[in-house]
Design a protein around this motif. Structure first.
Motif, PDB file in Angstrom:
ATOM      1  N   THR A 209     -17.049  -0.276-108.093  1.00  0.00           N
ATOM      2  CA  THR A 209     -18.351  -0.510-107.206  1.00  0.00           C
ATOM      3  C   THR A 209     -18.375   0.400-105.923  1.00  0.00           C
ATOM      4  N   PHE A 210     -17.172   0.076-105.354  1.00  0.00           N
ATOM      5  CA  PHE A 210     -16.854   0.852-103.882  1.00  0.00           C
ATOM      6  C   PHE A 210     -17.348   2.336-104.085  1.00  0.00           C
ATOM      7  N   ARG A 211     -16.695   3.019-105.069  1.00  0.00           N
ATOM      8  CA  ARG A 211     -16.746   4.356-105.049  1.00  0.00           C
ATOM      9  C   ARG A 211     -18.307   4.691-105.389  1.00  0.00           C
ATOM     10  N   LEU A 212     -18.913   3.843-106.079  1.00  0.00           N
ATOM     11  CA  LEU A 212     -20.465   4.325-105.944  1.00  0.00           C
ATOM     12  C   LEU A 212     -21.245   3.786-104.615  1.00  0.00           C
ATOM     13  N   VAL A 213     -20.756   2.956-104.141  1.00  0.00           N
ATOM     14  CA  VAL A 213     -21.593   2.413-102.678  1.00  0.00           C
ATOM     15  C   VAL A 213     -21.002   3.716-101.914  1.00  0.00           C
ATOM     16  N   VAL A 214     -19.733   3.958-101.634  1.00  0.00           N
ATOM     17  CA  VAL A 214     -19.551   4.969-100.566  1.00  0.00           C
ATOM     18  C   VAL A 214     -20.164   6.290-100.971  1.00  0.00           C
ATOM     19  N   ARG A 215     -20.663   6.473-102.040  1.00  0.00           N
ATOM     20  CA  ARG A 215     -21.325   7.823-102.106  1.00  0.00           C
ATOM     21  C   ARG A 215     -22.850   7.687-102.018  1.00  0.00           C
ATOM     22  N   GLU A 216     -23.105   6.587-102.317  1.00  0.00           N
ATOM     23  CA  GLU A 216     -24.886   6.063-102.251  1.00  0.00           C
ATOM     24  C   GLU A 216     -25.195   6.190-100.780  1.00  0.00           C
ATOM     25  N   ILE A 217     -24.313   5.534-100.240  1.00  0.00           N
ATOM     26  CA  ILE A 217     -24.804   5.415 -98.445  1.00  0.00           C
ATOM     27  C   ILE A 217     -24.222   6.791 -97.915  1.00  0.00           C
ATOM     28  N   ALA A 218     -23.429   7.602 -98.262  1.00  0.00           N
ATOM     29  CA  ALA A 218     -23.446   8.974 -97.764  1.00  0.00           C
ATOM     30  C   ALA A 218     -24.525   9.847 -98.015  1.00  0.00           C
ATOM     31  N   MET A 219     -24.866   9.630 -99.295  1.00  0.00           N
ATOM     32  CA  MET A 219     -26.216  10.645 -99.901  1.00  0.00           C
ATOM     33  C   MET A 219     -27.399  10.160 -98.950  1.00  0.00           C
ATOM     34  N   GLU A 220     -27.567   8.884 -98.649  1.00  0.00           N
ATOM     35  CA  GLU A 220     -28.842   8.368 -98.060  1.00  0.00           C
ATOM     36  C   GLU A 220     -28.759   8.904 -96.453  1.00  0.00           C
ATOM     37  N   SER A 221     -27.572   9.129 -96.048  1.00  0.00           N
ATOM     38  CA  SER A 221     -27.097   9.728 -94.631  1.00  0.00           C
ATOM     39  C   SER A 221     -27.193  11.308 -94.713  1.00  0.00           C
ATOM     40  N   GLY A 222     -27.500  12.061 -95.833  1.00  0.00           N
ATOM     41  CA  GLY A 222     -27.459  13.495 -96.113  1.00  0.00           C
ATOM     42  C   GLY A 222     -25.937  14.088 -95.871  1.00  0.00           C
ATOM     43  N   VAL A 223     -25.124  13.393 -96.436  1.00  0.00           N
ATOM     44  CA  VAL A 223     -23.668  13.902 -96.158  1.00  0.00           C
ATOM     45  C   VAL A 223     -23.085  13.596 -97.783  1.00  0.00           C
ATOM     46  N   TYR A 224     -21.969  13.984 -97.902  1.00  0.00           N
ATOM     47  CA  TYR A 224     -21.173  13.957 -98.974  1.00  0.00           C
ATOM     48  C   TYR A 224     -19.689  13.081 -99.142  1.00  0.00           C
ATOM     49  N   ALA A 225     -19.850  12.258 -99.865  1.00  0.00           N
ATOM     50  CA  ALA A 225     -18.407  11.664 -99.903  1.00  0.00           C
ATOM     51  C   ALA A 225     -17.675  11.915-101.229  1.00  0.00           C
ATOM     52  N   THR A 226     -16.263  12.022-100.907  1.00  0.00           N
ATOM     53  CA  THR A 226     -15.503  12.595-102.162  1.00  0.00           C
ATOM     54  C   THR A 226     -14.170  11.631-102.095  1.00  0.00           C
ATOM     55  N   PHE A 227     -13.487  11.328-103.535  1.00  0.00           N
ATOM     56  CA  PHE A 227     -12.280  10.864-103.546  1.00  0.00           C
ATOM     57  C   PHE A 227     -11.529  11.443-104.120  1.00  0.00           C
ATOM     58  N   MET A 228     -11.719  12.971-104.271  1.00  0.00           N
ATOM     59  CA  MET A 228     -10.751  14.025-104.325  1.00  0.00           C
ATOM     60  C   MET A 228      -9.536  14.045-103.468  1.00  0.00           C
ATOM     61  N   PRO A 229      -8.416  13.749-104.268  1.00  0.00           N
ATOM     62  CA  PRO A 229      -7.098  13.510-103.450  1.00  0.00           C
ATOM     63  C   PRO A 229      -6.958  14.603-102.175  1.00  0.00           C
ATOM     64  N   LYS A 230      -7.243  15.680-102.456  1.00  0.00           N
ATOM     65  CA  LYS A 230      -6.852  16.614-101.627  1.00  0.00           C
ATOM     66  C   LYS A 230      -7.857  17.875-101.340  1.00  0.00           C
ATOM     67  N   PRO A 231      -8.993  17.445-100.821  1.00  0.00           N
ATOM     68  CA  PRO A 231      -9.955  18.691-100.694  1.00  0.00           C
ATOM     69  C   PRO A 231      -9.628  19.617 -99.846  1.00  0.00           C
ATOM     70  N   MET A 232      -8.722  19.425 -98.612  1.00  0.00           N
ATOM     71  CA  MET A 232      -8.717  20.438 -97.686  1.00  0.00           C
ATOM     72  C   MET A 232      -7.190  20.858 -97.678  1.00  0.00           C
ATOM     73  N   ALA A 233      -6.585  21.835 -97.367  1.00  0.00           N
ATOM     74  CA  ALA A 233      -5.285  22.255 -97.291  1.00  0.00           C
ATOM     75  C   ALA A 233      -4.926  21.956 -95.854  1.00  0.00           C
ATOM     76  N   GLY A 234      -3.408  21.709 -95.718  1.00  0.00           N
ATOM     77  CA  GLY A 234      -3.153  21.598 -94.394  1.00  0.00           C
ATOM     78  C   GLY A 234      -3.122  20.237 -93.825  1.00  0.00           C
ATOM     79  N   VAL A 235      -3.879  19.293 -94.336  1.00  0.00           N
ATOM     80  CA  VAL A 235      -4.002  17.902 -93.788  1.00  0.00           C
ATOM     81  C   VAL A 235      -3.615  16.949 -94.757  1.00  0.00           C
TER      82      VAL A 235
END
Length: 443
Positions: A209-235
């Motif tokens: 439920t958490f993963r869906l809620v996070v994505r839904e609220i992000a989408m409503e705000s015009g942004v994108y939520a990801t649970f990909m473990p490492k989307p950016m190098a160097g951090v």
């Protein structure tokens, strides 16, 4: 159960619910759903709703396609973000047509492992620290777009991300999912919300439920939520550090005030089981190719299989016990990431810990140095194993694991290996930007 069903039927009528979404997951933890009308609800409780299981990865073969989704009334909740018409959801157990549990249903796998713990006199409680990124876009063809450059615990007064996190927590609590902490994590645009302890089955439902809620609220705000473990190098990447404890006869079985380690003998055997079987269960707790971009030295993710009390470089940590609160005795397993299927993740963690208890595994020496600073040779000299470095290595270790085979069941175990090995083969056939940038101009 009857009282819960009556409550659901009454609530649906009183609140004018128009749709009830029946939720379940495939083997990889992808949330699946179909909707029924209130007129079908009593039939769903009594008989289950038939659908084509061959359409869901790992459920059924073509020749045995039909399965039943039987809703669990204890999971009934309204969906607060659906405002057009009142909508509710329930998680389902997936059954064969004759009514037997489906071997490929991850929720059933966790139930079976919890029943095994119950036979030994234990109930299993967990509390995950959910980390994720909020980004400007989810288009993989575009550069990653962090929303901020903040760091650990940073507080700003006019931060879009903070407002999104606040609204996410409001929706979670409206759905009966209590939150313990929330804050900005170390990497740019990275956030953490820690869920309050509960039993493992309820928590696995809550994570989905958490993963869906996070994505839904992000989408409503015009942004994108990801649970990909490492989307950016160097951090730093996103983990799902999970706090664990066993209870017996209403008391925390991990607590022993007279033990110098701060935890009971039961907890020590449980930790020893986790350590001995950590490599075997890693393909399940860290199931993506990308998961192993996180499990590298230099970014506070565990790479060495050891335990410690206050040393966060170990894969198992014993957090400080709050004075006069024995129920807070717990251990923290730091390997999992938020892309894991929580039902299978908790199943293999529990199976490893119980094996340690049943067979009386001895706890090795505590790690008292910073493991992040030790080379592979240093670890070997200290007889400390390392975590798998790739999904392929993790799958090879898992394939020989009798413990994981038993925990997941033969059907799901074999399907998981087949699916993930196919994913690895596809990955190996790709030419990455790194290779082009490094080799094309020079070779």
């Amino acid at each position: 159960m009857e009282r819960q069903i009556e409550y659901v039927l009454r609530t649906v009528e009183e609140r004018g619910v128009r749709l009830i979404r029946l939720w379940f997951t495939d083997i990889l933890g992808q949330l699946k759903s179909f909707a029924i009308s209130p007129a079908e609800l009593e039939t769903a409780f009594e008989e289950g709703m038939t659908f084509d299981g061959s359409a869901i990865d790992g459920f059924s073969r073509i020749q045995e396609a039909d399965v039943l989704a039987k809703p669990d009334p204890a999971t009934f909740e309204m969906l607060p973000w659906v405002t057009a018409e009142p909508t509710a959801r329930m998680f389902c157990d997936i059954l064969q047509p004759a009514g037997e549990p489906l071997a490929g249903d991850p929720r059933h796998v966790l139930r079976r492992n919890l029943d095994r713990a119950g036979e030994l006199g234990y109930s299993f409680f967990v509390a995950p620290e959910m980390e994720y990124f909020l980004l400007g876009s989810g288009d993989p063809k575009q550069p990653i777009q962090p929303l901020d450059s903040a760091g650990y615990f940073d507080l700003t007064t006019a931060d879009m991300s903070s407002d999104i996190r606040r609204r996410t927590i409001s929706v979670l609590e409206a759905m009966g999912i209590p939150v313990e902490y929330s804050f900005h994590e170390d990497a740019p645009s990275q956030h953490e919300i820690d869920l309050r302890y509960t039993d493992a089955l309820t928590m696995a439902d809550n994570v989905m439920t958490f993963r869906l809620v996070v994505r839904e609220i992000a989408m409503e705000s015009g942004v994108y939520a990801t649970f990909m473990p490492k989307p950016m190098a160097g951090v730093q990447g996103s983990g799902m550090h999970t706090h664990l404890s066993l209870f017996s006869d209403g008391e925390n079985a991990f607590h022993d005030p007279d033990n110098p380690q701060g935890v009971s003998e039961v907890a020590q055997h449980f930790i020893a089981g986790l350590l001995r079987h950590a490599r075997e269960i890693t393909a399940v707790t860290n199931q993506l190719i990308n998961s192993y971009r996180r499990l590298v030295r230099g970014y506070e993710a565990p790479t060495a299989i050891s335990w410690a009390r206050n040393n966060r470089s170990a894969v198992v940590r014993i957090p400080m016990l709050k004075p006069h609160k024995p129920d807070s005795a717990r251990i923290e397993y730091r390997a999992p990431d938020p892309a894991a299927n929580p039902y299978l993740c908790y199943s293999v963690i529990l199976a490893a810990g119980l094996r340690g208890i049943e067979q009386g595994y001895e706890l090795p020496a505590e790690a008292t140095t910073d493991l992040f600073q030790l080379s592979a040779e240093d670890l070997q000299a200290k007889h400390i194993e390392r975590m798998p470095e790739t999904l392929s290595e993790a799958l090879d270790v898992m394939s020989d694991s009798e413990l994981v085979r038993e925990a997941l069941g033969e059907h799901l175990f074999e399907w998981f290996l087949i699916n993930k090995r196919a994913e690895w083969t596809t990955f190996r056939q790709q030419v990455t930007p790194f290779e082009l940038e490094r080799y094309l101009p020079a070779v």
